[in-house]
Scaffold this motif. Structure first.
Motif, PDB file in Angstrom:
ATOM      1  N   ALA A 148       0.844  -1.199   0.000  1.00  0.00           N
ATOM      2  CA  ALA A 148       0.000   0.000   0.000  1.00  0.00           C
ATOM      3  C   ALA A 148       0.876   1.244   0.000  1.00  0.00           C
ATOM      4  CB  ALA A 148      -0.914  -0.014   1.217  1.00  0.00           C
ATOM      5  N   ALA A 149       0.254   2.423  -0.188  1.00  0.00           N
ATOM      6  CA  ALA A 149       1.004   3.659  -0.461  1.00  0.00           C
ATOM      7  C   ALA A 149       2.012   3.336  -1.565  1.00  0.00           C
ATOM      8  CB  ALA A 149       1.669   4.215   0.791  1.00  0.00           C
ATOM      9  N   ALA A 150       1.485   2.692  -2.619  1.00  0.00           N
ATOM     10  CA  ALA A 150       2.315   2.007  -3.611  1.00  0.00           C
ATOM     11  C   ALA A 150       3.122   2.937  -4.509  1.00  0.00           C
ATOM     12  CB  ALA A 150       1.438   1.112  -4.479  1.00  0.00           C
ATOM     13  N   GLY A 171      -0.277  -3.262  -6.222  1.00  0.00           N
ATOM     14  CA  GLY A 171      -0.191  -2.051  -5.421  1.00  0.00           C
ATOM     15  C   GLY A 171      -1.568  -1.610  -4.956  1.00  0.00           C
ATOM     16  N   ILE A 172      -1.567  -0.787  -3.923  1.00  0.00           N
ATOM     17  CA  ILE A 172      -2.794  -0.112  -3.476  1.00  0.00           C
ATOM     18  C   ILE A 172      -2.434   1.366  -3.373  1.00  0.00           C
ATOM     19  CG2 ILE A 172      -4.451   0.159  -1.586  1.00  0.00           C
ATOM     20  CD1 ILE A 172      -3.800  -2.790  -0.810  1.00  0.00           C
ATOM     21  N   ALA A 173      -3.210   2.222  -4.037  1.00  0.00           N
ATOM     22  CA  ALA A 173      -2.880   3.654  -4.022  1.00  0.00           C
ATOM     23  C   ALA A 173      -4.158   4.472  -4.085  1.00  0.00           C
ATOM     24  CB  ALA A 173      -1.956   3.998  -5.190  1.00  0.00           C
ATOM     25  N   GLY A 174      -4.027   5.756  -3.815  1.00  0.00           N
ATOM     26  CA  GLY A 174      -5.177   6.649  -3.784  1.00  0.00           C
ATOM     27  C   GLY A 174      -5.421   7.309  -5.139  1.00  0.00           C
ATOM     28  N   GLY A 175      -6.398   6.826  -5.890  1.00  0.00           N
ATOM     29  CA  GLY A 175      -6.802   7.479  -7.127  1.00  0.00           C
ATOM     30  C   GLY A 175      -6.305   6.791  -8.381  1.00  0.00           C
ATOM     31  N   ALA A 176      -7.030   7.047  -9.494  1.00  0.00           N
ATOM     32  CA  ALA A 176      -6.755   6.380 -10.768  1.00  0.00           C
ATOM     33  C   ALA A 176      -5.383   6.761 -11.328  1.00  0.00           C
ATOM     34  CB  ALA A 176      -7.849   6.735 -11.782  1.00  0.00           C
ATOM     35  N   GLU A 177      -5.010   8.018 -11.123  1.00  0.00           N
ATOM     36  CA  GLU A 177      -3.736   8.484 -11.700  1.00  0.00           C
ATOM     37  C   GLU A 177      -2.545   7.759 -11.077  1.00  0.00           C
ATOM     38  OE1 GLU A 177      -1.989  12.845 -12.079  1.00  0.00           O
ATOM     39  OE2 GLU A 177      -4.186  12.755 -12.272  1.00  0.00           O
ATOM     40  N   CYS A 191      -2.910  -2.422  -9.757  1.00  0.00           N
ATOM     41  CA  CYS A 191      -2.929  -1.460  -8.652  1.00  0.00           C
ATOM     42  C   CYS A 191      -4.375  -1.057  -8.415  1.00  0.00           C
ATOM     43  CB  CYS A 191      -2.060  -0.242  -8.970  1.00  0.00           C
ATOM     44  SG  CYS A 191      -1.910   0.899  -7.566  1.00  0.00           S
ATOM     45  N   ILE A 192      -4.793  -1.128  -7.155  1.00  0.00           N
ATOM     46  CA  ILE A 192      -6.197  -0.902  -6.803  1.00  0.00           C
ATOM     47  C   ILE A 192      -6.321   0.407  -6.012  1.00  0.00           C
ATOM     48  CG2 ILE A 192      -8.236  -1.959  -5.744  1.00  0.00           C
ATOM     49  CD1 ILE A 192      -6.914  -3.722  -7.910  1.00  0.00           C
ATOM     50  N   ASP A 193      -7.368   1.158  -6.362  1.00  0.00           N
ATOM     51  CA  ASP A 193      -7.629   2.454  -5.710  1.00  0.00           C
ATOM     52  C   ASP A 193      -8.359   2.217  -4.383  1.00  0.00           C
ATOM     53  OD1 ASP A 193      -8.424   4.951  -4.922  1.00  0.00           O
ATOM     54  OD2 ASP A 193      -9.565   5.398  -6.757  1.00  0.00           O
TER      55      ASP A 193
END
Ligand code: NDP
Length: 335
Positions: A148-150, A171-177, A191-193
């Motif tokens: 996470a915080a990928a 990965g896990i991250a905040g948002g599509a970008e 990578c998943i939002d």
């Protein structure tokens, strides 16, 4: 000379009023000392812990004292035999333009593509990614590694090292970008939002064979989605819990601690916390050689989020805790 001090301790998320910019004279040096001018200041999540006086592995910053932080600095004046004017060093100079040192804790900078890399990919965050993943995570080729915080300073390196080791990386991250960046630029398999309403379902679908290594940077709702997917004998390097750093109370019930412990027991999961310098400081040299080689071979990509000017450090740090940065957050303090 300017510096930023802790004006008051935050309750919950830090606000600009918790910081104060002060002007003062450039410090004088004595025999055996150097005067250092900060070029780059590293902003890192652990600083939220130092703003609080809750018990931790390091003492808090006192109210009225300069905020702590790693810096890349240039020697401006020297009365120390080992350092000459113009030398670049890594030091713990804090949120200020000038600091002095008797040489303790100074590390001369080798040849780097950019001096700021000593605060990121070749410094503390890169080292944290390397030791936590390889020593505690023990990834094996073919296994599924989730981080996470990928796209952050640590997570981006964790995922790329896991790819080098032949793992499937989610990965896990905040948002599509950020998610697109993790897949298209960093080479993650998916990578998943974590802000998506069906985040847990998407994560389960991306980890069809379960999770063998979960590199924990975040905690909270992200960990809730990860826990049921952990495989028997999974490893969980417990690096950080950034989603909790601004928390002022425990989350609302029901209490799921017994469920967590039951899962660890039944699946023989090994979860281990670590503090990078305390636990692995003696292995920095080994890391530096390995990482320098991977960078040279183009196997590790690295992105920085550079903010201009010391006065903008508080806002940038507040943003770090909200996911506003992409890549390693660094303040450019001087040319
Ligand atoms: P990052 O560069 O990854 O920046 C922090 C990121 O955390 C944000 O960009 C955001 O990414 C994510 N984040 C913030 N709030 C939340 C939330 N509520 N839920 C989910 N994600 C959130 O920071 P670093 O790489 O420097 O640090 C990553 C972790 O590693 C931190 O927990 C830090 O404390 C820890 N650490 C531990 C060390 C140790 O010795 N144990 C040493 C160094 C770091 P996004 O937008 O993708 O959600």
């Amino acid at each position: 000379n300017r510096r930023i001090v802790l004006a008051s301790r935050p309750h919950g998320a830090p606000v600009p009023a918790n910081f104060r910019l002060e002007e003062l004279a450039i410090p004088a040096i004595g025999s055996g000392e150097v005067l250092l001018r900060a070029l780059y200041l590293s902003l890192d999540p652990y600083m939220r812990g130092r703003m609080s006086d809750a018990p931790s592995y390091a003492p808090p910053v006192e109210v009225g004292a300069v905020m702590v932080g790693g810096t890349v600095s240039r020697v401006e004046a020297s009365q120390h035999g080992d350092y000459a004017v113009g030398d670049l060093v890594v030091n713990f100079g804090g949120w200020q333009n000038y600091s002095t040192s008797d040489g303790t804790g100074l590390q001369k900078l080798g040849a780097l593509a950019s001096p700021s890399h000593a605060l990121g990919v070749l410094g503390m965050p890169g080292f944290t990614a390397y030791m936590g993943l390889l020593e505690i995570g023990q990834p094996k080729a073919g296994e599924t590694v989730v981080v996470a915080a990928a796209t952050g300073a640590v997570g981006a390196i964790v995922g790329q090292i896991a790819k080098i080791k032949g793992c499937r990386v989610v990965g896990i991250a905040g948002g599509a970008e950020k998610c697109a960046y993790a897949v298209n630029e960093l080479g993650f398999d998916a990578c998943i939002d974590h802000r998506a309403s069906d985040f847990a379902e998407q994560l389960a679908a991306a980890c069809a064979k379960g999770i063998d290594v979960y590199y924990e940077n975040v905690g909270g709702a992200v960990f809730d989605a990860v826990l049921p997917l952990l495989n028997t004998a999974a490893r969980v390097p417990l690096c950080g819990l950034i989603s909790q750093y601004n928390a002022t109370s425990l989350p609302a019930g029901p209490d799921r601690l017994s469920m967590l412990m039951g899962t660890l027991l039944k699946k023989r999961i090994r979860m281990q916390g670590f503090i990078i310098w305390d636990d692995f400081g003696h292995r920095y040299g080994e890391f530096f050689v390995a990482m320098s080689q991977w960078i040279k071979e183009g196997k590790i990509k690295y992105r920085e989020d550079i903010v201009q000017g010391l006065e903008n450090a508080p806002q940038a740090f507040i943003g770090l805790l909200e996911g506003k940065n992409t890549g390693k957050l660094v303040v450019k303090v001087a040319e």
